[in-house]
Write a protein that holds these residues in place. Structure first.
Motif, PDB file in Angstrom:
ATOM      1  N   GLU A  72     -92.263 -46.600  18.564  1.00 28.53           N
ATOM      2  CA  GLU A  72     -92.687 -45.645  19.592  1.00 28.53           C
ATOM      3  C   GLU A  72     -91.875 -44.358  19.507  1.00 28.53           C
ATOM      4  OE1 GLU A  72     -92.721 -43.457  23.248  1.00 28.53           O
ATOM      5  OE2 GLU A  72     -90.974 -44.595  22.546  1.00 28.53           O
ATOM      6  N   SER A  73     -90.595 -44.483  19.178  1.00 31.48           N
ATOM      7  CA  SER A  73     -89.728 -43.312  19.148  1.00 31.48           C
ATOM      8  C   SER A  73     -89.704 -42.610  17.804  1.00 31.48           C
ATOM      9  CB  SER A  73     -88.295 -43.726  19.507  1.00 31.48           C
ATOM     10  OG  SER A  73     -87.758 -44.579  18.499  1.00 31.48           O
ATOM     11  N   GLY A  74     -90.090 -43.341  16.746  1.00 33.00           N
ATOM     12  CA  GLY A  74     -90.007 -42.773  15.414  1.00 33.00           C
ATOM     13  C   GLY A  74     -88.596 -42.627  14.897  1.00 33.00           C
ATOM     14  N   GLN A  75     -87.658 -43.389  15.486  1.00 36.04           N
ATOM     15  CA  GLN A  75     -86.252 -43.269  15.099  1.00 36.04           C
ATOM     16  C   GLN A  75     -86.001 -43.749  13.677  1.00 36.04           C
ATOM     17  OE1 GLN A  75     -84.286 -45.653  18.045  1.00 36.04           O
ATOM     18  NE2 GLN A  75     -84.262 -44.037  19.574  1.00 36.04           N
ATOM     19  N   HIS A  76     -86.713 -44.811  13.251  1.00 41.06           N
ATOM     20  CA  HIS A  76     -86.415 -45.446  11.982  1.00 41.06           C
ATOM     21  C   HIS A  76     -87.711 -45.894  11.309  1.00 41.06           C
ATOM     22  CE1 HIS A  76     -82.150 -45.727  13.112  1.00 41.06           C
ATOM     23  NE2 HIS A  76     -82.572 -46.144  14.291  1.00 41.06           N
ATOM     24  N   ASP A  77     -87.627 -46.073   9.996  1.00 44.20           N
ATOM     25  CA  ASP A  77     -88.690 -46.680   9.207  1.00 44.20           C
ATOM     26  C   ASP A  77     -88.266 -48.111   8.890  1.00 44.20           C
ATOM     27  OD1 ASP A  77     -90.777 -47.289   7.536  1.00 44.20           O
ATOM     28  OD2 ASP A  77     -90.005 -46.160   5.832  1.00 44.20           O
ATOM     29  N   VAL A  78     -88.900 -49.092   9.528  1.00 47.91           N
ATOM     30  CA  VAL A  78     -88.489 -50.485   9.385  1.00 47.91           C
ATOM     31  C   VAL A  78     -88.923 -51.013   8.017  1.00 47.91           C
ATOM     32  CG1 VAL A  78     -88.706 -52.829  10.289  1.00 47.91           C
ATOM     33  CG2 VAL A  78     -88.551 -50.885  11.868  1.00 47.91           C
ATOM     34  N   VAL A  79     -87.924 -51.388   7.198  1.00 47.46           N
ATOM     35  CA  VAL A  79     -88.182 -51.938   5.870  1.00 47.46           C
ATOM     36  C   VAL A  79     -88.696 -53.363   5.986  1.00 47.46           C
ATOM     37  CG1 VAL A  79     -87.121 -52.545   3.666  1.00 47.46           C
ATOM     38  CG2 VAL A  79     -86.426 -50.457   4.856  1.00 47.46           C
ATOM     39  N   GLY A  80     -88.137 -54.132   6.909  1.00 49.69           N
ATOM     40  CA  GLY A  80     -88.520 -55.522   7.097  1.00 49.69           C
ATOM     41  C   GLY A  80     -87.467 -56.262   7.885  1.00 49.69           C
ATOM     42  N   ILE A  81     -87.608 -57.578   7.915  1.00 44.23           N
ATOM     43  CA  ILE A  81     -86.731 -58.449   8.692  1.00 44.23           C
ATOM     44  C   ILE A  81     -86.059 -59.434   7.740  1.00 44.23           C
ATOM     45  CG2 ILE A  81     -86.621 -60.108  10.592  1.00 44.23           C
ATOM     46  CD1 ILE A  81     -89.243 -58.910  11.646  1.00 44.23           C
ATOM     47  N   LEU A  82     -84.784 -59.734   8.013  1.00 47.92           N
ATOM     48  CA  LEU A  82     -84.070 -60.761   7.273  1.00 47.92           C
ATOM     49  C   LEU A  82     -83.772 -61.925   8.207  1.00 47.92           C
ATOM     50  CD1 LEU A  82     -81.524 -58.577   5.257  1.00 47.92           C
ATOM     51  CD2 LEU A  82     -83.794 -59.376   4.547  1.00 47.92           C
ATOM     52  N   ASP A  83     -84.027 -63.146   7.723  1.00 49.21           N
ATOM     53  CA  ASP A  83     -83.812 -64.343   8.546  1.00 49.21           C
ATOM     54  C   ASP A  83     -83.520 -65.517   7.618  1.00 49.21           C
ATOM     55  OD1 ASP A  83     -84.529 -66.801  10.222  1.00 49.21           O
ATOM     56  OD2 ASP A  83     -84.831 -65.191  11.681  1.00 49.21           O
ATOM     57  N   VAL A 142     -90.940 -60.638   6.807  1.00 49.22           N
ATOM     58  CA  VAL A 142     -89.656 -61.304   6.644  1.00 49.22           C
ATOM     59  C   VAL A 142     -89.367 -61.349   5.146  1.00 49.22           C
ATOM     60  CG1 VAL A 142     -88.308 -63.386   7.053  1.00 49.22           C
ATOM     61  CG2 VAL A 142     -90.001 -62.636   8.752  1.00 49.22           C
ATOM     62  N   LEU A 143     -88.347 -60.610   4.729  1.00 50.99           N
ATOM     63  CA  LEU A 143     -88.098 -60.367   3.314  1.00 50.99           C
ATOM     64  C   LEU A 143     -87.266 -61.448   2.641  1.00 50.99           C
ATOM     65  CD1 LEU A 143     -87.226 -56.584   3.670  1.00 50.99           C
ATOM     66  CD2 LEU A 143     -89.424 -57.567   2.996  1.00 50.99           C
ATOM     67  N   GLY A 144     -86.456 -62.158   3.419  1.00 46.56           N
ATOM     68  CA  GLY A 144     -85.573 -63.158   2.839  1.00 46.56           C
ATOM     69  C   GLY A 144     -84.402 -63.431   3.752  1.00 46.56           C
ATOM     70  N   PRO A 145     -83.338 -64.077   3.246  1.00 48.03           N
ATOM     71  CA  PRO A 145     -82.191 -64.432   4.077  1.00 48.03           C
ATOM     72  C   PRO A 145     -81.323 -63.224   4.424  1.00 48.03           C
ATOM     73  CG  PRO A 145     -81.773 -65.014   1.800  1.00 48.03           C
ATOM     74  CD  PRO A 145     -83.204 -64.563   1.865  1.00 48.03           C
ATOM     75  N   VAL A 146     -80.407 -63.444   5.350  1.00 45.81           N
ATOM     76  CA  VAL A 146     -79.523 -62.375   5.822  1.00 45.81           C
ATOM     77  C   VAL A 146     -78.704 -61.785   4.679  1.00 45.81           C
ATOM     78  CG1 VAL A 146     -77.547 -61.881   7.324  1.00 45.81           C
ATOM     79  CG2 VAL A 146     -79.439 -63.309   8.162  1.00 45.81           C
ATOM     80  N   SER A 147     -78.300 -62.607   3.740  1.00 44.23           N
ATOM     81  CA  SER A 147     -77.481 -62.124   2.620  1.00 44.23           C
ATOM     82  C   SER A 147     -78.207 -61.081   1.783  1.00 44.23           C
ATOM     83  CB  SER A 147     -77.057 -63.289   1.733  1.00 44.23           C
ATOM     84  OG  SER A 147     -78.181 -64.007   1.251  1.00 44.23           O
ATOM     85  N   ASP A 148     -79.522 -60.988   1.878  1.00 43.32           N
ATOM     86  CA  ASP A 148     -80.287 -59.996   1.122  1.00 43.32           C
ATOM     87  C   ASP A 148     -80.072 -58.577   1.625  1.00 43.32           C
ATOM     88  OD1 ASP A 148     -81.272 -61.874  -0.587  1.00 43.32           O
ATOM     89  OD2 ASP A 148     -83.362 -61.732   0.073  1.00 43.32           O
ATOM     90  N   ALA A 149     -79.329 -58.422   2.714  1.00 42.17           N
ATOM     91  CA  ALA A 149     -79.045 -57.071   3.214  1.00 42.17           C
ATOM     92  C   ALA A 149     -78.404 -56.207   2.139  1.00 42.17           C
ATOM     93  CB  ALA A 149     -78.146 -57.142   4.439  1.00 42.17           C
ATOM     94  N   LEU A 150     -77.651 -56.832   1.252  1.00 36.17           N
ATOM     95  CA  LEU A 150     -76.988 -56.078   0.188  1.00 36.17           C
ATOM     96  C   LEU A 150     -77.975 -55.553  -0.855  1.00 36.17           C
ATOM     97  CD1 LEU A 150     -73.883 -58.383  -0.331  1.00 36.17           C
ATOM     98  CD2 LEU A 150     -74.059 -56.308   1.052  1.00 36.17           C
ATOM     99  N   ARG A 151     -79.203 -56.072  -0.840  1.00 35.12           N
ATOM    100  CA  ARG A 151     -80.212 -55.626  -1.797  1.00 35.12           C
ATOM    101  C   ARG A 151     -80.883 -54.324  -1.365  1.00 35.12           C
ATOM    102  NH1 ARG A 151     -84.259 -60.428  -3.007  1.00 35.12           N
ATOM    103  NH2 ARG A 151     -85.064 -58.774  -4.382  1.00 35.12           N
ATOM    104  N   TYR A 152     -80.562 -53.855  -0.170  1.00 39.38           N
ATOM    105  CA  TYR A 152     -81.188 -52.637   0.363  1.00 39.38           C
ATOM    106  C   TYR A 152     -80.083 -51.636   0.711  1.00 39.38           C
ATOM    107  CZ  TYR A 152     -85.116 -55.840   0.713  1.00 39.38           C
ATOM    108  OH  TYR A 152     -86.104 -56.755   0.431  1.00 39.38           O
ATOM    109  N   PRO A 153     -79.459 -51.045  -0.301  1.00 44.97           N
ATOM    110  CA  PRO A 153     -78.257 -50.235  -0.066  1.00 44.97           C
ATOM    111  C   PRO A 153     -78.496 -48.975   0.759  1.00 44.97           C
ATOM    112  CG  PRO A 153     -79.004 -50.012  -2.339  1.00 44.97           C
ATOM    113  CD  PRO A 153     -79.809 -51.122  -1.728  1.00 44.97           C
ATOM    114  N   GLN A 154     -79.726 -48.523   0.868  1.00 47.47           N
ATOM    115  CA  GLN A 154     -80.014 -47.307   1.630  1.00 47.47           C
ATOM    116  C   GLN A 154     -80.364 -47.593   3.091  1.00 47.47           C
ATOM    117  OE1 GLN A 154     -79.358 -44.429   0.108  1.00 47.47           O
ATOM    118  NE2 GLN A 154     -78.839 -45.741  -1.637  1.00 47.47           N
TER     119      GLN A 154
END
Length: 218
Positions: free
Chosen positions: A22-33, A48-60
């Motif tokens: 609604e605010s346009g603050q961010h572009d949501v890449v996906g969810i990690l779980d 849902v892209l994968g586990p929490v540890s995959d956060a390192l795969r999205y450096p930007q």
């Protein structure tokens, strides 16, 4: 627009999704779980892209932890830190209806949903979750990982401890404190200091022991 990862695919993630879209603050890449059964599923249009540890795969991408319980958010943040995920990559999500007056401070990773009110000199720590309709008045101090359910009201000069939880429509008298890890029940009215890790319920609020409210001071 900043890329954003949501950590945990529960109800809070859906609320954050609605807020940032609604605010346009961010572009949501996906969810990690970490729930393998959720991998590849879609939550309100976010995959849902994968586990929490995959956060390192999205450096930007920035991240916000959408675990409902403060203690759970703390565990996720600690785990990510152990994996080398920098604190600087966490971001804050604030609904467009929320006004942040000068002199109020909001810690990184915190989430403020619709129609939260801050008056003057309010300080929120890191990874605090504030649900809709909460009122925080002058000089309130909220420590990291605290959680406010909808409709909570704090008087002035209240201090809320780390990972404390305040239930829906609870209220806290001015100048009092709620200790770290404490839980305040729905609709409770807190008139005096609540010790750490205690559970208080009722009007006026009093401690619970073995599931039965006990007299304050007994």
């Amino acid at each position: 627009m900043n890329e954003l990862l949501l950590i945990a695919a529960g109800g809070l993630a859906r609320e954050v999704l609605a807020t940032v879209r609604e605010s346009g603050q961010h572009d949501v890449v996906g969810i990690l779980d970490d729930d393998e059964d959720k991998a590849g599923s879609v939550v309100d249009g976010a995959r849902v892209l994968g586990p929490v540890s995959d956060a390192l795969r999205y450096p930007q991408a920035r991240a916000v932890v959408c675990v409902g319980a403060g203690s759970g958010r703390a565990r996720v943040v600690a785990r990510l830190a152990g994996l080398g995920f920098p604190q600087s990559r966490f971001t804050t999500v604030v609904d467009s209806s929320v006004r942040i007056p000068a002199g109020c401070r909001i810690g990184v990773g915190s989430i403020l949903l619709g129609h939260v009110t801050l008056t003057a000199g309010v300080t929120l720590g890191e990874h605090v979750v504030v649900m809709p309709g909460v009122t925080l008045t002058h000089d309130d101090v909220v420590e990291d990982f605290a959680t406010f359910a909808s409709g909570v009201s704090l008087g002035g000069g209240v201090r809320i401890g780390r990972a404390a939880y305040l239930g829906m429509n609870a209220s806290v008298r001015e100048g009092t404190s709620v200790g770290a890890g404490a839980m305040i029940g729905m609709g409770a009215v807190v008139l005096r200091d609540v010790p750490a890790d205690a559970t208080w319920v009722g009007v006026p609020a009093r401690a619970m022991r073995s599931g039965i409210p006990s007299r304050v001071g007994s």
